[in-house]
Design a protein around this motif. Sequence first.
Motif, PDB file in Angstrom:
ATOM      1  N   GLN A 284      26.434  47.389  38.539  1.00  0.00           N
ATOM      2  CA  GLN A 284      27.074  46.560  39.558  1.00  0.00           C
ATOM      3  C   GLN A 284      27.290  47.409  40.806  1.00  0.00           C
ATOM      4  O   GLN A 284      27.867  48.491  40.736  1.00  0.00           O
ATOM      5  CB  GLN A 284      28.402  46.013  39.032  1.00  0.00           C
ATOM      6  N   GLY A 285      26.802  46.923  41.936  1.00  0.00           N
ATOM      7  CA  GLY A 285      26.893  47.698  43.174  1.00  0.00           C
ATOM      8  C   GLY A 285      28.068  47.339  44.041  1.00  0.00           C
ATOM      9  O   GLY A 285      28.351  48.027  45.020  1.00  0.00           O
ATOM     10  N   GLU A 286      28.781  46.240  43.697  1.00  0.00           N
ATOM     11  CA  GLU A 286      29.888  45.773  44.528  1.00  0.00           C
ATOM     12  C   GLU A 286      31.018  45.264  43.638  1.00  0.00           C
ATOM     13  O   GLU A 286      30.885  45.245  42.417  1.00  0.00           O
ATOM     14  CB  GLU A 286      29.394  44.648  45.449  1.00  0.00           C
ATOM     15  N   SER A 287      32.122  44.871  44.266  1.00  0.00           N
ATOM     16  CA  SER A 287      33.302  44.307  43.600  1.00  0.00           C
ATOM     17  C   SER A 287      34.068  45.399  42.858  1.00  0.00           C
ATOM     18  O   SER A 287      33.703  46.579  42.871  1.00  0.00           O
ATOM     19  CB  SER A 287      32.920  43.162  42.652  1.00  0.00           C
TER      20      SER A 287
ATOM     21  N   ARG B 135      34.109  45.903  39.850  1.00  0.00           N
ATOM     22  CA  ARG B 135      33.327  46.357  38.700  1.00  0.00           C
ATOM     23  C   ARG B 135      32.190  47.293  39.113  1.00  0.00           C
ATOM     24  O   ARG B 135      31.264  47.523  38.340  1.00  0.00           O
ATOM     25  CB  ARG B 135      32.759  45.151  37.957  1.00  0.00           C
ATOM     26  N   VAL B 136      32.261  47.822  40.309  1.00  0.00           N
ATOM     27  CA  VAL B 136      31.190  48.692  40.803  1.00  0.00           C
ATOM     28  C   VAL B 136      30.930  49.824  39.808  1.00  0.00           C
ATOM     29  O   VAL B 136      31.846  50.426  39.258  1.00  0.00           O
ATOM     30  CB  VAL B 136      31.550  49.251  42.199  1.00  0.00           C
TER      31      VAL B 136
ATOM     32  N   LYS C   6      35.552  38.998  49.656  1.00  0.00           N
ATOM     33  CA  LYS C   6      34.709  40.025  50.270  1.00  0.00           C
ATOM     34  C   LYS C   6      34.404  39.651  51.722  1.00  0.00           C
ATOM     35  O   LYS C   6      33.998  38.526  52.004  1.00  0.00           O
ATOM     36  CB  LYS C   6      33.401  40.175  49.484  1.00  0.00           C
TER      37      LYS C   6
ATOM     38  N   SER D  61      33.412  45.504  53.397  1.00  0.00           N
ATOM     39  CA  SER D  61      32.149  46.200  53.159  1.00  0.00           C
ATOM     40  C   SER D  61      31.316  46.216  54.440  1.00  0.00           C
ATOM     41  O   SER D  61      31.159  45.181  55.089  1.00  0.00           O
ATOM     42  CB  SER D  61      31.372  45.498  52.041  1.00  0.00           C
TER      43      SER D  61
ATOM     44  N   GLN E 101      34.417  49.390  50.601  1.00  0.00           N
ATOM     45  CA  GLN E 101      33.343  49.565  49.636  1.00  0.00           C
ATOM     46  C   GLN E 101      31.973  49.612  50.306  1.00  0.00           C
ATOM     47  O   GLN E 101      31.721  48.874  51.261  1.00  0.00           O
ATOM     48  CB  GLN E 101      33.387  48.402  48.646  1.00  0.00           C
TER      49      GLN E 101
ATOM     50  N   GLN F  42      27.682  49.614  49.236  1.00  0.00           N
ATOM     51  CA  GLN F  42      26.857  49.044  48.174  1.00  0.00           C
ATOM     52  C   GLN F  42      26.191  50.165  47.373  1.00  0.00           C
ATOM     53  O   GLN F  42      25.239  50.786  47.827  1.00  0.00           O
ATOM     54  CB  GLN F  42      25.815  48.105  48.775  1.00  0.00           C
ATOM     55  N   LEU F  43      26.693  50.391  46.168  1.00  0.00           N
ATOM     56  CA  LEU F  43      26.211  51.491  45.333  1.00  0.00           C
ATOM     57  C   LEU F  43      24.718  51.396  45.069  1.00  0.00           C
ATOM     58  O   LEU F  43      24.002  52.407  45.104  1.00  0.00           O
ATOM     59  CB  LEU F  43      26.978  51.494  44.006  1.00  0.00           C
ATOM     60  N   HIS F  44      24.225  50.185  44.812  1.00  0.00           N
ATOM     61  CA  HIS F  44      22.814  50.044  44.456  1.00  0.00           C
ATOM     62  C   HIS F  44      21.892  50.470  45.601  1.00  0.00           C
ATOM     63  O   HIS F  44      20.793  50.962  45.357  1.00  0.00           O
ATOM     64  CB  HIS F  44      22.510  48.609  44.027  1.00  0.00           C
TER      65      HIS F  44
END
Length: 212
Positions: free
Chosen positions: A12-15, A17-18, A143, A173, A198, A200-202
């Motif tokens: 998961q890249g956001e929220s 739950r990243v 968001k 974000s 935040q 975006q991790l992905h």
Amino acid sequence: MLRIHEIFHSLQGESSRVGMPTVFVRLTGCPMRCVYCDTAYAFKGGSNMSLDDILLQVESYGAKYVCVTGGEPLAQKKECLNLLARLCDHGYEVSLETGGAIATDGIDERVAVILDIKTPGSGELEKNHWENLQRLKANDEIKFVLCSREDYDWAKQLMVEHALNEKCQVIFSPVFSQVAPADLADWVLKDRLPVRMQVQLHKILWGETPGK
């Protein structure tokens, strides 16, 4: 039946739950055309799948978390609501990513709704379905995807006017490659905003590769 563009396993890249291993169920179609959209490939295409077949594919990945996304998943609202409930019944922790143009009524209370409020810079401000704010639950998240300092100031004012951070978690974000993450971090700290900033991790891990 639902029109599904893809089902895949990733982080998961956001929220909130990243970073968590998650199965993504991406539905085809979206009524909005945000200027920064990174999933325009899901506007069309895909294939029809039964709820049973979707659940079987989700189960094959062995993950605890499932994110139903798009496109705009609520564009196929009736069957999407059924899918969300079925996923919850099977013991998954379920989130729904919605662009906020369609009413969120009827969604199973167990689902965490990730409500994307469209800013002026998105080009889709007028499509916000403001009544959705009245349906927010403590386990939901709001968001704001920010295109500029002007978007930040707009989002900050809206958050204060509606006391959004008292309803649920609020995420700010930056648009990838448009607002410098360090700048947004500085704005949040200077204004002492009670938000989660935040990136975006992905996209940090894999760039803008679709399906990650």
